[in-house]
Enzyme design. Structure first.
Site, mmCIF file in Angstrom:
data_model
loop_
_atom_site.group_PDB
_atom_site.id
_atom_site.type_symbol
_atom_site.label_atom_id
_atom_site.label_comp_id
_atom_site.label_asym_id
_atom_site.label_seq_id
_atom_site.Cartn_x
_atom_site.Cartn_y
_atom_site.Cartn_z
ATOM 1 C CD GLU A 1 -2.850 0.939 2.472
ATOM 2 O OE1 GLU A 1 -3.472 1.951 2.777
ATOM 3 O OE2 GLU A 1 -2.904 -0.123 3.129
ATOM 4 N NE ARG B 1 2.060 -8.044 10.084
ATOM 5 C CZ ARG B 1 2.230 -6.964 9.336
ATOM 6 N NH1 ARG B 1 3.277 -6.209 9.468
ATOM 7 N NH2 ARG B 1 1.321 -6.615 8.470
ATOM 8 C CE LYS C 1 3.155 0.095 5.063
ATOM 9 N NZ LYS C 1 2.389 0.101 3.833
HETATM 10 P P1 ATP Z 1 2.485 -2.227 8.157
HETATM 11 O O1 ATP Z 1 1.712 -3.056 9.140
HETATM 12 O O2 ATP Z 1 3.926 -2.074 8.477
HETATM 13 O O3 ATP Z 1 1.819 -0.923 7.852
HETATM 14 P P2 ATP Z 1 1.310 -3.426 5.868
HETATM 15 O O4 ATP Z 1 1.016 -4.857 5.910
HETATM 16 O O5 ATP Z 1 0.164 -2.501 6.020
HETATM 17 O O6 ATP Z 1 2.500 -3.091 6.837
HETATM 18 P P3 ATP Z 1 1.619 -3.307 3.065
HETATM 19 O O7 ATP Z 1 2.102 -2.171 2.285
HETATM 20 O O8 ATP Z 1 0.192 -3.676 2.988
HETATM 21 O O9 ATP Z 1 2.046 -3.022 4.552
HETATM 22 O O10 ATP Z 1 2.520 -4.580 2.811
HETATM 23 C C1 ATP Z 1 2.876 -5.055 1.546
HETATM 24 C C2 ATP Z 1 3.266 -6.496 1.652
HETATM 25 O O11 ATP Z 1 4.331 -6.650 2.575
HETATM 26 C C3 ATP Z 1 2.111 -7.335 2.164
HETATM 27 O O12 ATP Z 1 2.030 -8.506 1.398
HETATM 28 C C4 ATP Z 1 2.479 -7.620 3.586
HETATM 29 O O13 ATP Z 1 1.986 -8.857 3.991
HETATM 30 C C5 ATP Z 1 4.007 -7.610 3.540
HETATM 31 N N1 ATP Z 1 4.538 -7.211 4.835
HETATM 32 C C6 ATP Z 1 4.281 -6.075 5.505
HETATM 33 N N2 ATP Z 1 4.897 -6.067 6.697
HETATM 34 C C7 ATP Z 1 5.580 -7.240 6.779
HETATM 35 C C8 ATP Z 1 6.419 -7.842 7.765
HETATM 36 N N3 ATP Z 1 6.698 -7.240 8.915
HETATM 37 N N4 ATP Z 1 6.943 -9.059 7.498
HETATM 38 C C9 ATP Z 1 6.688 -9.671 6.333
HETATM 39 N N5 ATP Z 1 5.909 -9.166 5.364
HETATM 40 C C10 ATP Z 1 5.351 -7.971 5.578
HETATM 41 MG MG MG Z 2 -1.503 -3.639 4.510
#
Ligand code: ATP
Ligand code: MG
Length: 557
Positions: A34, A258, A268
Site C-alpha cells: 500500500e 510477519r 508504518k
Molecule cells: P504495516 O503493518 O507495516 O503498515 P502493511 O502490511 O500494512 O505493513 P503493506 O504495504 O500492505 O504493509 O505490505 C505489503 C506487503 O508486505 C504485504 O504482502 C504484507 O503482507 C508484507 N509485509 C508487511 N509487513 C511485513 C512484515 N513485517 N513481514 C513480512 N511481510 C510484511
Molecule cells: Mg496492509
C-alpha cells in the site's frame, strides 16, 4: 539463495503444485504494497520471498500498488517503493495499480448484486457493528438485506453517481450473518468516500474495501500463489468466497509469519510517528528499519537478502534478533569494504627521530580479504594522530598499546616506542613523544622485534577532517511495541552521537555518498548522502563486533 537448505513450506506447496500440473505448472506471485509509507525490513522479507520464488521456479512476480484507499496514498511513496525494490536487486515482470481495476471491480460488484449476493445497506456504521453479533452470538440480519436486485442496482448506481454523503450507504456481500467467522457476516465491500485519489482523481466517490479488491486483483492478474502475513488467515474464507461466486481465476492465498526484528518497531503507523514527531530525521534516517534508512546507513542489498534467506519464513509469530541482521551486514562488508584509517578522538604523536618536513609514502593494503583489492599510499611524517584511548599514562599489564616504554606497530608503517609525553594544566595528554625503528617497515621488517599491538594512525599534515556520525540501536529494549506505555519512551538516547571533526587519511577525500569502508579497529562506515567534497560525512554502519554481547545464533527464529 543457498541451495543446500531444505525447502520452506511455501516451496513445498509450489513444488507439489508443479508436480500436479496445477495452472500448467505456472508460478506467478506478486508484491502488493500500500503506498502509504516507506518499505521496511519486514517488506524486504516479503519482497525476497515473492520475487525469490518467482525466480526459483521460472515464474513471474508483479509489483502491484494496493492503492484502493484514497486517504493515505501519495506518489512520493510509490517512487520510493520502486527504488527500494530495485536496489534490493529485484525487477518486477509487470507493474500494476489496484486502482487500474476500479472499473472491473465495480463490474464484479454489479455481478454479485445481480446474483442476489450483495445489497445496499442504509444502516449507520454503529448499527452495522451492533448487528454484527460476537464470537459467541450470531449476528442479526440488516433490515435492508432483502432489497430487490433492481433496487440494489439503482442504489449502487446512485452511490457511484455521488447522490449520497460519506457513510450514508454501503454495499455489503450477502454471505452469512451466523457464520462463526465474523468476517463472513455480510462484509462491507464498497464505501462512499468523496475523496481525491492520487491516480483516478475525482472519477470515483465509492471505493472497494481491502477484501473486495485484493483477491480480485490477484485473480485479474492470474496470480497463482498470493502470499500474505498471518493476520489474513481469517480473510481466506472470504477471499475464496468472492472468487467462487464471481467465477474468476482461482488464485490461492497462503500465509506466513510477519518479520519482526528486535530493538525496533515495524508498523508504518509507528514509523510515521517517529518521522512526524522528529525523533528521527526522516524515513531514511540511518537508524530507521526502513530499506532507505538501512541503505543510507551503509547496509548492502546482499546483506539484506542473505538475512532474509538465513532466517527463512515461519508459520508462527516470532522476533528475529537484530544481531543476526548486523552479522549479515558485517559478513558482506568484510568482503567488499576497503580498510582505511580514521582517528575519531585524536591525540598527537611526535616521532622525534624522524626528520622534520620529510614525507615517506608507504603502501597500505586495501583489503586483505580481496586479492585484487590493490594498495594505496599512506603518507608517513614526523607528526601523527592516534586514538586517545590508545595511550595510557599508567597502563595495566597486557596493555598492548602505547604507554611509557611500550612498543606498538603502526599499521602498514613502523614499530614505534613511547619515550615521553606532555600534559596540559588540566592533566590531559597533549603530545606523545616516540621514536621509530627504521628497520621495522611493514613488509620489509628486519628489526627482529615482535610487538603484540597494531594501531591505526593518520599523518597530521595530510589528514582531512570529516564529520562522523556514530549510530546505534534506536531502542533500548528488545520489543518496544510490547512494552508498557508509549513505545517512544524506549528510544535509545545514545542512538546518534556526532563527532564534528575526526581525522581521516587523505585517500578518503574523494569518498562519494554510499561508498563503504572499514575504519580499521573502529567499524564499518559509509559516506552519507549529506557528504560533499567540502564537508565529508560518514555514518557508522555497524561495529566490528556486536557490543550488545548477546550471542547470535545463526538460523534462530
Ligand atoms: P504495516 O503493518 O507495516 O503498515 P502493511 O502490511 O500494512 O505493513 P503493506 O504495504 O500492505 O504493509 O505490505 C505489503 C506487503 O508486505 C504485504 O504482502 C504484507 O503482507 C508484507 N509485509 C508487511 N509487513 C511485513 C512484515 N513485517 N513481514 C513480512 N511481510 C510484511
Ligand atoms: Mg496492509
Amino acid at each position: 539463495m543457498s541451495e543446500e537448505r531444505s525447502l520452506n513450506f511455501l516451496e513445498e506447496i509450489i513444488e507439489t503444485d508443479i508436480a500436479e500440473g496445477k495452472n500448467g505448472g505456472r508460478i506467478h506471485t506478486r508484491f502488493p504494497p500500500e503506498p502509504n509509507g516507506y518499505l521496511h525490513i519486514g517488506h524486504a522479507t516479503s519482497i525476497c520471498l515473492n520475487f525469490g520464488l518467482a525466480k526459483r521456479y521460472n515464474g513471474q512476480c508483479n509489483l502491484r500498488f494496493d492503492d484502493t484507499n484514497p486517504t493515505t496514498e501519495e506518489t512520493e511513496y510509490v517512487e520510493s517503493i520502486k527504488k527500494d525494490i530495485q536496489w534490493l536487486g529485484f525487477q518486477w515482470d509487470n507493474l500494476f495499480f489496484a486502482s487500474d481495476y476500479f472499473d472491473q471491480l465495480y463490474a464484479f460488484a454489479v455481478t454479485l448484486i445481480k446474483k442476489g449476493l450483495a445489497y445496499v445497506d442504509d444502516s449507520t456504521s454503529e448499527q452495522i457493528a451492533a448487528m454484527k453479533g460476537s464470537l459467541v452470538e450470531p449476528g442479526t440480519n440488516s433490515p435492508y438485506r432483502d432489497r430487490s436486485i433492481e433496487e440494489n442496482m439503482q442504489l449502487f448506481e446512485d452511490m457511484r453517481a455521488g447522490k449520497y454523503k460519506d457513510g450514508e450507504k454501503v454495499l455489503r456481500a450477502k454471505v452469512d450473518m451466523a457464520s462463526p467467522n465474523l468476517l463472513l457476516r455480510d462484509p462491507i465491500i464498497y464505501r462512499i468516500k468523496h475523496e481525491h485519489h492520487h491516480r483516478t482523481g475525482d472519477k470515483w466517490c465509492i471505493y472497494p474495501m481491502y477484501d473486495f479488491a485484493h483477491g480480485q486483483s490477484d485473480s485479474i492478474e492470474k496470480i497463482t500463489h498470493s502470499i500474505c502475513t498471518l493476520e489474513f488467515v481469517p480473510h481466506r474464507a472470504l477471499y475464496d468466497w468472492f472468487i467462487e461466486k464471481l467465477e474468476i481465476f482461482p488464485s490461492k492465498q497462503y500465509e506466513f509469519a510477519r518479520r519482526n526484528v528486535s530493538y525496533t518497531v515495524m508498523s508504518k503507523r509507528k514509523l510515521l510517528q517517529l518521522v512526524n514527531e522528529k525523533h528521527v530525521s526522516g524515513w531514511d534516517d540511518p537508524r530507521m528499519p526502513t530499506i532507505s534508512g538501512m541503505r543510507r546507513r551503509g547496509y548492502t542489498a546482499v546483506a539484506l537478502r542473505q538475512f532474509s534467506d538465513t532466517v527463512g519464513i515461519a508459520k508462527r509469530d516470532n522476533l528475529t534478533d537484530l544481531g543476526l541482521l548486523e552479522f549479515c551486514v558485517r559478513e558482506d562488508l568484510n568482503k567488499i569494504a576497503n580498510r582505511v584509517m580514521a582517528v575519531l578522538d585524536p591525540v598527537k604523536v611526535i616521532i622525534t627521530n624522524f626528520p622534520e618536513g620529510k614525507t615517506e609514502e608507504l603502501n597500505a593494503e586495501n583489503n586483505p580479504e580481496d586479492p585484487n583489492g590493490g594498495t594505496r599510499i599512506m603518507p608517513f611524517t614526523r607528526e601523527l594522530w592516534i586514538e586517545r584511548e590508545d595511550f595510557m599514562e599508567n597502563p595495566p599489564k597486557k596493555f598492548f598499546r602505547l604507554g611509557l616504554g611500550l612498543m606498538v606497530r603502526l599499521k602498514s608503517a613502523y614499530i614505534i616506542k613511547c619515550e615521553d609525553f606532555k600534559k596540559d594544566e588540566a592533566g590531559n595528554v597533549t603530545e606523545i613523544h616516540c621514536t621509530y625503528i627504521p628497520e621495522s617497515r611493514s613488509g620489509q621488517d628486519t628489526s627482529g622485534i615482535h610487538v603484540k599491538g597494531t594501531m591505526h594512525w593518520v599523518s597530521v599534515p595530510h589528514a582531512k577532517t570529516a564529520e562522523v556520525r556514530l549510530y546505534d540501536r534506536l531502542f533500548k529494549v528488545e520489543n518496544p511495541a510490547m512494552e508498557e506505555g508509549d513505545f517512544k519512551d524506549y528510544i535509545n538516547p545514545d542512538s546518534r552521537l556526532v563527532i564534528p571533526a575526526a581525522y581521516i587519511e587523505p585517500a578518503l577525500a574523494d569518498a562519494k555518498p554510499g561508498d563503504r569502508f572499514q575504519f580499521l579497529r573502529k567499524g564499518y562506515f559509509c559516506a552519507d548522502t549529506d557528504s560533499t567534497p567540502e564537508k565529508l560525512v560518514f555514518n557508522r554502519t555497524v561495529q566490528l563486533k556486536d557490543p550488545w554481547a548477546k550471542e547470535v545464533k545463526k538460523g534462530d527464529k
